[in-house]
Motif scaffolding. Structure first.
Motif, short mmCIF file in Angstrom:
data_model
loop_
_atom_site.label_atom_id
_atom_site.label_comp_id
_atom_site.label_asym_id
_atom_site.label_seq_id
_atom_site.Cartn_x
_atom_site.Cartn_y
_atom_site.Cartn_z
N ILE A 63 58.97 82.94 -44.10
CA ILE A 63 60.18 82.65 -43.33
C ILE A 63 59.87 81.79 -42.12
CG2 ILE A 63 62.04 83.69 -41.98
CD1 ILE A 63 61.99 86.05 -43.90
N THR A 64 58.77 82.10 -41.42
CA THR A 64 58.38 81.30 -40.26
C THR A 64 58.04 79.88 -40.66
OG1 THR A 64 57.55 83.25 -39.10
CG2 THR A 64 56.72 81.12 -38.37
N GLY A 65 57.39 79.70 -41.81
CA GLY A 65 57.08 78.36 -42.29
C GLY A 65 58.34 77.54 -42.50
N GLY A 66 59.37 78.16 -43.07
CA GLY A 66 60.64 77.46 -43.26
C GLY A 66 61.27 77.06 -41.94
N ARG A 67 61.22 77.95 -40.96
CA ARG A 67 61.81 77.63 -39.66
C ARG A 67 61.04 76.53 -38.93
NH1 ARG A 67 63.79 83.50 -37.22
NH2 ARG A 67 65.08 84.05 -39.01
N LEU A 68 59.73 76.53 -39.08
CA LEU A 68 58.94 75.46 -38.46
C LEU A 68 59.35 74.10 -39.00
CD1 LEU A 68 55.40 77.12 -38.40
CD2 LEU A 68 56.74 76.43 -36.40
N GLY A 69 59.62 74.03 -40.31
CA GLY A 69 60.09 72.79 -40.89
C GLY A 69 61.46 72.39 -40.36
#
Length: 482
Positions: A63-69
């Protein structure tokens, strides 16, 4: 073809190749486990960490990876994740001992969590609504190809023992694809960001990671250490930490509306039950796929290639049933009945497999496993495709992206816990009996899943179009695979 079209289709090939690498890497390792064990002297707990570590690191970072993008740009984070995944693959291939391999596998999972969530977001930003249907069809085909390719590729590379490297080529094969993806991605992928991105929840990530590790570590190490008191104390502390995570998420949600997990989603009974299904079903699959490899290669003494080819009936049946369940069964029976039928069919196949394993013992042949594997594969295929839509059916559309991301995260966590539980499930006087014992654990998990499925709606309300929208709109989506 215009220059713009050419750029877009090259960009699509790059992100699909990256997704293919991740999916293959998640399945390629199991078949090489006995070779890794012989070459590195890895103990049983290290083997569990090599497989579970990847799934856990991927899950907690998804989920954090998606938000970073969304915040910093999908192209930028995708390239960072691809570079990290490629470097981690090199380190896995160069691992000098089990400890290094465990660490680099977890690094692989963490960098995959940066790379993979950007794939569908980049597709969504690059292609129009009409084109997107065709692209998602291609994406589904890639998923199916990866499910078949992973075990077979791992079997071939391990059996060939290229340059005397034993199991190492299963990781090193990622290098040319990763480097090509970096060069082409930098040139052809267009940058995009979310207009209203959610903020990061690093405190939530830290608490979730700490709590999950404190629960999983004693499960993996307990068998080798004789189940000491400190293990039980650590698990209790882990559960308390996860309780703190829930309180943190409530505070974060009230403060700025961007918690790691949107707790209000659990007010929908179907979603809460669906998350439970994903968790328990993922755990059952985690147990099965690892013990299945140990049974065939260590218990029966088969080569990796023999074991990989034996699994083909399972893969073919799973793929065929996945398509039939959505197109033929769900419209007639409803999603809940199809899902429950899938769970019961899988359990029946597992019981049939147990019977065959006990009946023939060490003298069992691949063809005698074909029927149980066909039944199990058909049952799992009936679950994979309709499940996400059934779970999302009562979720408000504005939360569909967050919900679909959480579903996939939960499935990965279930897989990680299943792998951790192998040390508990895989016990017996012989490998054959250990396999049977572990399969009974899987049957128990499927029984729980069948009960939880009763809380799902009879028919998914979103149908295919809404399910596709949820997938496309989610920056942290990962398609489910076995």
């Amino acid at each position: 073809m215009s220059t713009t079209d050419r750029r877009r289709w090259i960009a699509l090939a790059v992100v699909m190749t990256a997704s293919f690498m991740d999916l293959v890497d998640a399945t390629i390792v199991n078949i090489a486990i006995p070779s890794i064990q012989r070459d590195t002297g890895a103990g049983f707990s290290a083997i569990q960490w090599i497989t579970a570590g990847y799934a856990l690191a991927f899950a907690v970072g998804l989920i954090t990876g998606g938000r970073l993008g969304d915040i910093y740009g999908r192209k930028r984070v995708f390239l960072i994740g691809t570079a990290g995944f490629t470097a981690a693959s090199l380190l896995c291939g160069l691992a000098a001992n089990p400890e290094m391999l465990v660490a680099t596998r977890m690094l692989q999972g963490a960098t995959a969590a940066l790379m993979v969530p950007q794939v569908l977001s980049i597709i969504h930003a690059t292609f129009s609504g009409e084109e997107r249907g065709k692209v998602f069809g291609m994406f589904g085909a890639i998923i199916g190809l990866a499910a078949v390719t992973g075990p077979l590729l791992g079997a071939v590379l391990t059996t060939w023992n290229l340059f005397g490297l034993e199991w190492r080529p299963i990781f090193l094969i990622n290098l040319p694809f990763g480097i090509a993806g970096l060069l082409l991605g930098r040139r052809f992928i267009d940058e995009s960001k979310a207009p209203h991105a959610l903020k990061l929840d690093l405190t939530g990530v830290a608490l979730a990671t700490a709590g999950l590790l404190m629960v999983m570590y004693p499960l993996v190490q307990g068998r080798e250490n004789g189940w000491p008191v400190w293990g039980w104390a650590l698990m209790a502390a882990g559960l308390a930490t996860l309780g703190g995570f829930v309180r943190c998420e409530r505070f974060k949600g009230a403060k700025d509306g961007s918690p790691l997990v949107e707790l209000s989603l659990f007010r929908a009974r179907s979603f809460a039950a669906g998350v439970g299904v994903q968790l328990v079903f993922g755990a059952g699959m985690g147990i099965f796929f690892l013990v299945w490899t140990l049974y065939m290669q260590i218990g029966l003494g088969w080569t990796p290639l023999h074991a990989g080819l034996t699994g083909l009936p399972f893969t073919v049946a799973c793929s065929a049933a996945a398509g039939m369940s959505v197109q033929l069964l769900v419209p007639r029976l409803g999603s809940r009945r199809v899902l429950q039928l899938g769970a019961l069919t899988t359990a029946a196949g597992a019981l049939l497999y147990i019977g065959e394993a006990y009946r023939y013992g060490q003298g069992i042949h691949s063809w005698q496993m074909a029927l149980p594997l066909l039944v199990m594969g058909a049952g799992m295929g009936m679950i994979f495709s309709p499940l996400t839509d059934a779970v999302l059916s009562e979720v408000p559309k504005q939360h569909a992206g967050s919900a679909s991301g959480l579903i996939n995260t939960t499935n990965q966590l279930g897989n990680a816990f299943g792998l951790a539980l192998v040390s508990v499930a895989f016990t017996g006087s012989t490998v054959v009996r250990s396999f049977g014992h572990a399969m009974f654990w899987m049957v128990g998990a499927l029984a729980v899943v069948t009960v939880l499925m009763a809380a799902l709606p009879k028919r998914g309300a979103h149908a295919a179009e809404a399910g596709a929208d949820a997938a496309a709109d989610s920056a942290d989506q990962r398609v489910l695979v076995g």
